[in-house]
Design an enzyme around this catalytic site. Structure first.
Site, PDB file in Angstrom:
ATOM      1  N   TYR A 144       0.810  -1.197   0.000  1.00  0.00           N
ATOM      2  CA  TYR A 144       0.000   0.000   0.000  1.00  0.00           C
ATOM      3  C   TYR A 144       0.860   1.271   0.000  1.00  0.00           C
ATOM      4  O   TYR A 144       0.705   2.131  -0.872  1.00  0.00           O
ATOM      5  CB  TYR A 144      -0.968  -0.060   1.184  1.00  0.00           C
ATOM      6  CG  TYR A 144      -2.148   0.841   1.082  1.00  0.00           C
ATOM      7  CD1 TYR A 144      -2.983   1.022   2.173  1.00  0.00           C
ATOM      8  CD2 TYR A 144      -2.442   1.525  -0.087  1.00  0.00           C
ATOM      9  CE1 TYR A 144      -4.073   1.847   2.090  1.00  0.00           C
ATOM     10  CE2 TYR A 144      -3.530   2.356  -0.169  1.00  0.00           C
ATOM     11  CZ  TYR A 144      -4.341   2.514   0.931  1.00  0.00           C
ATOM     12  OH  TYR A 144      -5.422   3.334   0.866  1.00  0.00           O
ATOM     13  N   GLU A 154       2.335   6.430  -6.977  1.00  0.00           N
ATOM     14  CA  GLU A 154       1.294   7.284  -7.555  1.00  0.00           C
ATOM     15  C   GLU A 154       1.625   8.753  -7.355  1.00  0.00           C
ATOM     16  O   GLU A 154       1.541   9.561  -8.279  1.00  0.00           O
ATOM     17  CB  GLU A 154      -0.058   6.966  -6.901  1.00  0.00           C
ATOM     18  CG  GLU A 154      -0.587   5.588  -7.252  1.00  0.00           C
ATOM     19  CD  GLU A 154      -1.766   5.183  -6.382  1.00  0.00           C
ATOM     20  OE1 GLU A 154      -2.528   6.074  -5.952  1.00  0.00           O
ATOM     21  OE2 GLU A 154      -1.929   3.984  -6.134  1.00  0.00           O
TER      22      GLU A 154
END
Lengths: 247, 308
Positions: free
Chosen positions: A169, A176
């Site tokens: 995660y 990103e």
């Protein structure tokens, strides 16, 4: 927050592990069959992407610019996840439509509105970072659903789903954010997706500012989702006999 | 004459919060709330949710103890609804905000469009018209809140007001920004478009006002029960033949007319969101009517005649 699997398990939000059996109308036999096929196809799709990455790495000898070798399947299968919103809307999956929509849209946004649209970032290493994170996460997630639907969930898959996110995660989120950040100067320069005054619709939109706001939104959202998954992990993995239904 | 005993338990922990002895059988829930409030001063009646079932619905003030499905020793459950704020106060805050925020942009306060444009006026008459209409709309709403509306629930949770204000005030600022912008472009079809929009605006405002008055008249006797609203001699109320919530229909109409008048995408977006929200409310109301009244007029749709 697009990096990890669909924000954990809303299926049991209010009821913890003590949900009364059959109080929720589950999917019928036809819907279950469809969902199994869907999840199998998605598992296969992300495996294709995984294999593509490995092969490209071996062929090129470096991990740079691997995006191009998996661009098409990535777009296809990530976009395909939009169907999951419909699954919730039609009630064959007991998750919140809003939550699912939010998660899928953020992935689709990154795939199309950032990586695809701003060609210059496609060679960035940050792209590989989130693609790898998504790939591993999705392979585990979709196989988790597949096995759950078939009522034969190997503990290993359950463990993987609720443990690997701890690394994947943050890794994905980092990828990103770095990618969006890399896209900023090119968006500013080209005026991508931006409209300025005056115009007859009396509207303006600055994509550059929008991207910055998106980045800022990770600050409140990421910790919430991360801790939610940690909480789910404690609950799910401490009851090895409890069978978590698919989502 | 049997007197009741009432115990009130916390809905979650089931701990006994109070035990009321010698309660009259015809005591109302309102009276029980007052008694509970005496024991727990911080939980004023509006914050108390008193129910028969820990997960059930809150009992209304008017309910009478002996008519409830309880024995002579009644067990009720309490849930704290959190700090409450009166509906009238809520609306006053929600509607005053947009009224004044719009003026900040209309008068071009220095911090809005930059020092060069401060306090300048727009050359377009439609901008002045838009300000008049927007202000009229919110002043009308404020007047209705004070003099017309009769609310069935007294209060709402305090945290809602922060959320609502962000939404209403935020949108008001956003659309006021574009309408009053130095680079604003007037509507493509000019005077024709603007005049059409103004007429539609006035008709919808009149319609909405008529409906609010009609609904208020249903409760003129001070009752809190629901009644079926019917068309009156006022032609604007004839929309009741076709819809359950014509006030929402007219409201959406007002915002559509404002969108046409200003030809501004943010206004259009706000209109769309209003439409979605009001459709949800209208459907809710419509199905409540259907459930409560067997003889409810079958031609009526929730918000759009024949369609929605």
């Amino acid at each position: 927050m697009a990096a990890s699997g669909s924000g954990g398990s809303r299926a049991d939000n209010g009821y913890g592990g003590q949900q009364q059996p059959r109080r929720r109308k589950g999917p019928g036999a036809l819907a279950t069959a469809y969902l199994v096929i869907y999840n199998v196809v998605m598992t296969a799709g992300w495996l294709v992407i995984a294999v593509g990455l490995v092969r490209a790495y071996l062929a090129k000898g470096s991990y740079h610019s691997l995006y191009y070798s998996i661009e098409k399947p990535l777009k296809f299968f990530q976009t395909g996840a939009l169907l999951e919103i419909l699954h919730c809307a039609f009630g064959i999956v007991p998750s919140s439509v809003v939550l699912t929509a939010f998660q899928v849209m953020s992935r689709v946004f990154l795939t199309w509105a950032v990586t695809h649209s701003v060609k210059e970032v496609q060679t960035e290493d940050s792209v590989l970072l989130f693609v790898v994170s998504w790939t591993i996460t999705e392979i585990i997630r979709y196989s988790f659903y597949t096995f759950s639907l078939l009522n034969h969930l190997p503990y290993l898959i359950k463990w993987a789903r609720y443990t690997l996110f701890i690394i994947l995660y943050p890794m994905g989120v980092t990828g990103e954010l770095l990618t969006i950040y890399a896209a900023l100067p090119f968006v500013r320069q080209s005026g991508l997706y931006s409209i300025s005054l005056p115009n007859k619709y009396n509207f303006s939109f600055d994509y550059y500012t929008f991207l910055i706001l998106v980045m800022i939104s990770y600050i409140p959202l990421f910790p919430q989702l991360y801790f939610h998954m940690l909480h789910q992990r404690r609950k799910v993995l401490s009851h090895p006999d409890e069978h978590k239904k698919s989502e | 004459f049997v007197s009741y005993q009432v115990e009130i338990l916390d809905w979650k922990t089931k701990e006994q919060l109070c035990f009321l002895d010698k309660v009259e059988p015809n005591a109302t829930i309102r009276e029980i709330r007052l008694m509970f409030h005496k024991l727990y001063p911080r939980w004023y009646p509006a914050r108390q949710s008193i129910k028969l079932d820990p997960k059930g619905k809150s009992l209304r003030d008017e309910e009478i103890l002996q008519h409830l499905p309880v024995g002579t020793t009644a067990t009720l459950y309490f849930k704290d609804l959190g700090p409450q704020i009166g509906w009238t106060t809520v609306f006053l805050i929600e509607y005053t905000g947009p009224l004044f925020i719009y003026f900040l942009f209309y008068f071009r306060m220095p911090f809005v469009y930059g020092l060069d444009e401060r306090f300048t006026a727009s050359p377009h008459p439609v901008v002045n018209l838009a300000c008049i209409c927007h202000s009229f709309h919110y002043i009308k709403r404020l007047i209705e809140t004070i003099f017309v509306h009769r609310f069935s629930h007294g209060t709402m949770p305090l945290r809602n007001i922060v959320k609502n204000c962000f939404y209403y005030w935020g949108f008001a600022a956003w659309l006021a920004y574009y309408i009053n912008h130095p680079l604003y472009t007037p509507p493509s079809y000019g005077k024709k478009q603007i005049n059409f929009a103004v007429i539609m605006f006035l008709l919808c405002e009149a319609g909405n006002f008529s409906i609010n008055v009609a609904l208020s008249d249903l409760r003129r006797d001070g009752s809190k029960t629901r009644k079926i609203p019917y068309p009156t001699k006022n032609p604007f109320t004839w929309l009741f033949f076709f819809v359950s919530c014509p006030n929402y229909t007219y409201e959406v109409g007002t915002w559509i007319s404002f969108t046409i008048m200003t030809q501004c995408v943010p206004v259009g977006l706000f209109t769309l969101l209003c439409f979605i929200q009001m459709t949800i409310w209208a459907k809710d109301k419509h199905y409540t009517y259907l459930r409560e009244f067997k003889d409810y007029p079958s031609l009526r749709m929730p918000i759009v005649p024949f369609l929605l």
